[in-house]
Design a protein around this motif. Structure first.
Motif, PDB file in Angstrom:
ATOM      1  N   LEU A 128      27.296 -28.410  27.827  1.00  0.00           N
ATOM      2  CA  LEU A 128      27.124 -29.751  28.360  1.00  0.00           C
ATOM      3  C   LEU A 128      27.311 -29.791  29.868  1.00  0.00           C
ATOM      4  O   LEU A 128      26.833 -30.702  30.529  1.00  0.00           O
ATOM      5  CB  LEU A 128      28.072 -30.727  27.673  1.00  0.00           C
ATOM      6  N   GLN A 129      28.017 -28.810  30.420  1.00  0.00           N
ATOM      7  CA  GLN A 129      28.179 -28.679  31.870  1.00  0.00           C
ATOM      8  C   GLN A 129      28.816 -27.342  32.159  1.00  0.00           C
ATOM      9  O   GLN A 129      29.181 -26.625  31.242  1.00  0.00           O
ATOM     10  CB  GLN A 129      28.997 -29.852  32.448  1.00  0.00           C
ATOM     11  N   ARG A 130      28.946 -26.996  33.450  1.00  0.00           N
ATOM     12  CA  ARG A 130      29.465 -25.670  33.820  1.00  0.00           C
ATOM     13  C   ARG A 130      30.665 -25.738  34.771  1.00  0.00           C
ATOM     14  O   ARG A 130      30.962 -24.752  35.446  1.00  0.00           O
ATOM     15  CB  ARG A 130      28.372 -24.847  34.496  1.00  0.00           C
ATOM     16  N   ASN A 131      31.338 -26.863  34.850  1.00  0.00           N
ATOM     17  CA  ASN A 131      32.510 -26.920  35.726  1.00  0.00           C
ATOM     18  C   ASN A 131      33.504 -25.837  35.317  1.00  0.00           C
ATOM     19  O   ASN A 131      33.828 -25.705  34.142  1.00  0.00           O
ATOM     20  CB  ASN A 131      33.208 -28.273  35.637  1.00  0.00           C
ATOM     21  N   LEU A 132      33.985 -25.085  36.301  1.00  0.00           N
ATOM     22  CA  LEU A 132      34.939 -24.017  36.006  1.00  0.00           C
ATOM     23  C   LEU A 132      36.377 -24.526  35.919  1.00  0.00           C
ATOM     24  O   LEU A 132      37.193 -23.987  35.193  1.00  0.00           O
ATOM     25  CB  LEU A 132      34.855 -22.916  37.066  1.00  0.00           C
ATOM     26  N   ARG A 133      36.670 -25.545  36.691  1.00  0.00           N
ATOM     27  CA  ARG A 133      38.031 -26.078  36.686  1.00  0.00           C
ATOM     28  C   ARG A 133      37.997 -27.544  37.054  1.00  0.00           C
ATOM     29  O   ARG A 133      37.012 -28.052  37.563  1.00  0.00           O
ATOM     30  CB  ARG A 133      38.927 -25.298  37.637  1.00  0.00           C
ATOM     31  N   TRP A 134      39.089 -28.218  36.767  1.00  0.00           N
ATOM     32  CA  TRP A 134      39.228 -29.614  37.145  1.00  0.00           C
ATOM     33  C   TRP A 134      40.689 -29.848  37.491  1.00  0.00           C
ATOM     34  O   TRP A 134      41.542 -29.004  37.269  1.00  0.00           O
ATOM     35  CB  TRP A 134      38.734 -30.544  36.048  1.00  0.00           C
ATOM     36  N   ARG A 135      40.940 -30.965  38.096  1.00  0.00           N
ATOM     37  CA  ARG A 135      42.309 -31.273  38.510  1.00  0.00           C
ATOM     38  C   ARG A 135      42.860 -32.319  37.557  1.00  0.00           C
ATOM     39  O   ARG A 135      42.453 -33.470  37.582  1.00  0.00           O
ATOM     40  CB  ARG A 135      42.324 -31.767  39.942  1.00  0.00           C
ATOM     41  N   SER A 136      43.789 -31.894  36.722  1.00  0.00           N
ATOM     42  CA  SER A 136      44.427 -32.809  35.771  1.00  0.00           C
ATOM     43  C   SER A 136      45.653 -33.435  36.422  1.00  0.00           C
ATOM     44  O   SER A 136      45.985 -33.119  37.569  1.00  0.00           O
ATOM     45  CB  SER A 136      44.837 -32.046  34.509  1.00  0.00           C
ATOM     46  N   SER A 137      46.335 -34.273  35.681  1.00  0.00           N
ATOM     47  CA  SER A 137      47.538 -34.912  36.225  1.00  0.00           C
ATOM     48  C   SER A 137      48.654 -33.895  36.480  1.00  0.00           C
ATOM     49  O   SER A 137      49.578 -34.166  37.233  1.00  0.00           O
ATOM     50  CB  SER A 137      48.031 -36.002  35.277  1.00  0.00           C
ATOM     51  N   THR A 138      48.541 -32.717  35.870  1.00  0.00           N
ATOM     52  CA  THR A 138      49.566 -31.687  36.059  1.00  0.00           C
ATOM     53  C   THR A 138      49.116 -30.553  36.976  1.00  0.00           C
ATOM     54  O   THR A 138      49.826 -29.577  37.153  1.00  0.00           O
ATOM     55  CB  THR A 138      49.993 -31.090  34.702  1.00  0.00           C
ATOM     56  N   GLY A 139      47.915 -30.654  37.542  1.00  0.00           N
ATOM     57  CA  GLY A 139      47.420 -29.611  38.448  1.00  0.00           C
ATOM     58  C   GLY A 139      46.079 -29.077  37.995  1.00  0.00           C
ATOM     59  O   GLY A 139      45.396 -29.671  37.176  1.00  0.00           O
ATOM     60  N   HIS A 140      45.685 -27.931  38.532  1.00  0.00           N
ATOM     61  CA  HIS A 140      44.392 -27.328  38.189  1.00  0.00           C
ATOM     62  C   HIS A 140      44.396 -26.855  36.744  1.00  0.00           C
ATOM     63  O   HIS A 140      45.390 -26.341  36.250  1.00  0.00           O
ATOM     64  CB  HIS A 140      44.074 -26.160  39.124  1.00  0.00           C
ATOM     65  N   ALA A 141      43.248 -27.031  36.075  1.00  0.00           N
ATOM     66  CA  ALA A 141      43.098 -26.610  34.683  1.00  0.00           C
ATOM     67  C   ALA A 141      41.707 -26.026  34.495  1.00  0.00           C
ATOM     68  O   ALA A 141      40.755 -26.431  35.168  1.00  0.00           O
ATOM     69  CB  ALA A 141      43.301 -27.802  33.749  1.00  0.00           C
ATOM     70  N   LEU A 142      41.595 -25.057  33.595  1.00  0.00           N
ATOM     71  CA  LEU A 142      40.287 -24.498  33.279  1.00  0.00           C
ATOM     72  C   LEU A 142      39.422 -25.569  32.637  1.00  0.00           C
ATOM     73  O   LEU A 142      39.889 -26.354  31.821  1.00  0.00           O
ATOM     74  CB  LEU A 142      40.416 -23.322  32.309  1.00  0.00           C
ATOM     75  N   ASP A 143      38.141 -25.574  33.015  1.00  0.00           N
ATOM     76  CA  ASP A 143      37.186 -26.503  32.429  1.00  0.00           C
ATOM     77  C   ASP A 143      36.219 -25.699  31.563  1.00  0.00           C
ATOM     78  O   ASP A 143      36.284 -24.470  31.511  1.00  0.00           O
ATOM     79  CB  ASP A 143      36.446 -27.254  33.545  1.00  0.00           C
ATOM     80  N   VAL A 144      35.308 -26.370  30.936  1.00  0.00           N
ATOM     81  CA  VAL A 144      34.407 -25.760  29.964  1.00  0.00           C
ATOM     82  C   VAL A 144      33.582 -24.603  30.531  1.00  0.00           C
ATOM     83  O   VAL A 144      33.268 -23.652  29.813  1.00  0.00           O
ATOM     84  CB  VAL A 144      33.510 -26.832  29.310  1.00  0.00           C
ATOM     85  N   GLY A 145      33.261 -24.627  31.811  1.00  0.00           N
ATOM     86  CA  GLY A 145      32.456 -23.566  32.407  1.00  0.00           C
ATOM     87  C   GLY A 145      33.109 -22.202  32.306  1.00  0.00           C
ATOM     88  O   GLY A 145      32.428 -21.185  32.162  1.00  0.00           O
ATOM     89  N   ALA A 146      34.432 -22.157  32.363  1.00  0.00           N
ATOM     90  CA  ALA A 146      35.137 -20.880  32.222  1.00  0.00           C
ATOM     91  C   ALA A 146      34.940 -20.311  30.820  1.00  0.00           C
ATOM     92  O   ALA A 146      34.746 -19.106  30.647  1.00  0.00           O
ATOM     93  CB  ALA A 146      36.626 -21.057  32.516  1.00  0.00           C
ATOM     94  N   PHE A 147      34.948 -21.181  29.826  1.00  0.00           N
ATOM     95  CA  PHE A 147      34.750 -20.738  28.448  1.00  0.00           C
ATOM     96  C   PHE A 147      33.288 -20.386  28.194  1.00  0.00           C
ATOM     97  O   PHE A 147      32.990 -19.428  27.469  1.00  0.00           O
ATOM     98  CB  PHE A 147      35.239 -21.810  27.481  1.00  0.00           C
TER      99      PHE A 147
END
Length: 167
Positions: A48-67
């Motif tokens: 659905l998309q390729r974002n590698l990471r995103w910024r959550s309320s607790t900091g950087h997190a892996l996004d679906v693109g990494a998987f």
């Protein structure tokens, strides 16, 4: 999850496709292994998309693109991407409001998806320097304009006006 695909039958044993989207904490080693097994048995990989990471309320997190990247390498497939940065996704958004790329300004905070998607359709872009927008990696596409905050967008539009985005 089936409701996301209307009346399509969900087949968890021999599907035609494995669709990978954002499931947050639902990603696990077991989930990835199940998906890999389905891909190795002939299913196509759809993202659905390729974002590698995103910024959550607790900091950087892996996004679906990494998987997606891991599944591509392990399965030997290239994912068909229906979301960012796919030009089909951005062109579809333009079509929804009868827009033209030459008169569209895409605002984003991710060079790899938002700005790359704008470039793919020939639209101008604005990078907002929040979260991932602060990245300075040399291989990332460059935006036409850079602002520190989304609050600066109205002023930017007044400044660039018809000179950049003809009516």
């Amino acid at each position: 999850m089936q409701h996301l695909f209307g009346g399509l039958k969900l087949d968890r044993t021999q599907p035609d496709s494995v669709v990978v989207g954002d499931v947050g904490e639902g990603f696990s080693y077991q989930t990835l292994n199940v998906a890999l097994g389905l891909l190795l048995n002939g299913a196509r990989l759809l993202a659905l998309q390729r974002n590698l990471r995103w910024r959550s309320s607790t900091g950087h997190a892996l996004d679906v693109g990494a998987f997606i990247a891991a599944l591509e390498v392990a399965s030997g497939q290239s994912a068909i991407v229906s979301g960012k940065p796919s030009s089909t996704f951005f062109a579809g958004a333009l079509a929804e409001f009868d827009g033209q790329a030459s008169t569209t300004l895409i605002v984003g905070d991710d060079h790899a998806t938002d700005i790359r998607g704008a470039l793919a359709i020939g639209a101008r872009s604005v990078m907002v320097q929040t979260g991932k927008g602060r990245s300075r990696l040399p291989d990332l596409p460059k935006a036409d304009f850079v602002v520190d905050s989304i609050a600066e967008i109205p002023g930017l539009l007044i400044t660039i006006g018809d000179k950049v985005l003809p009516q």
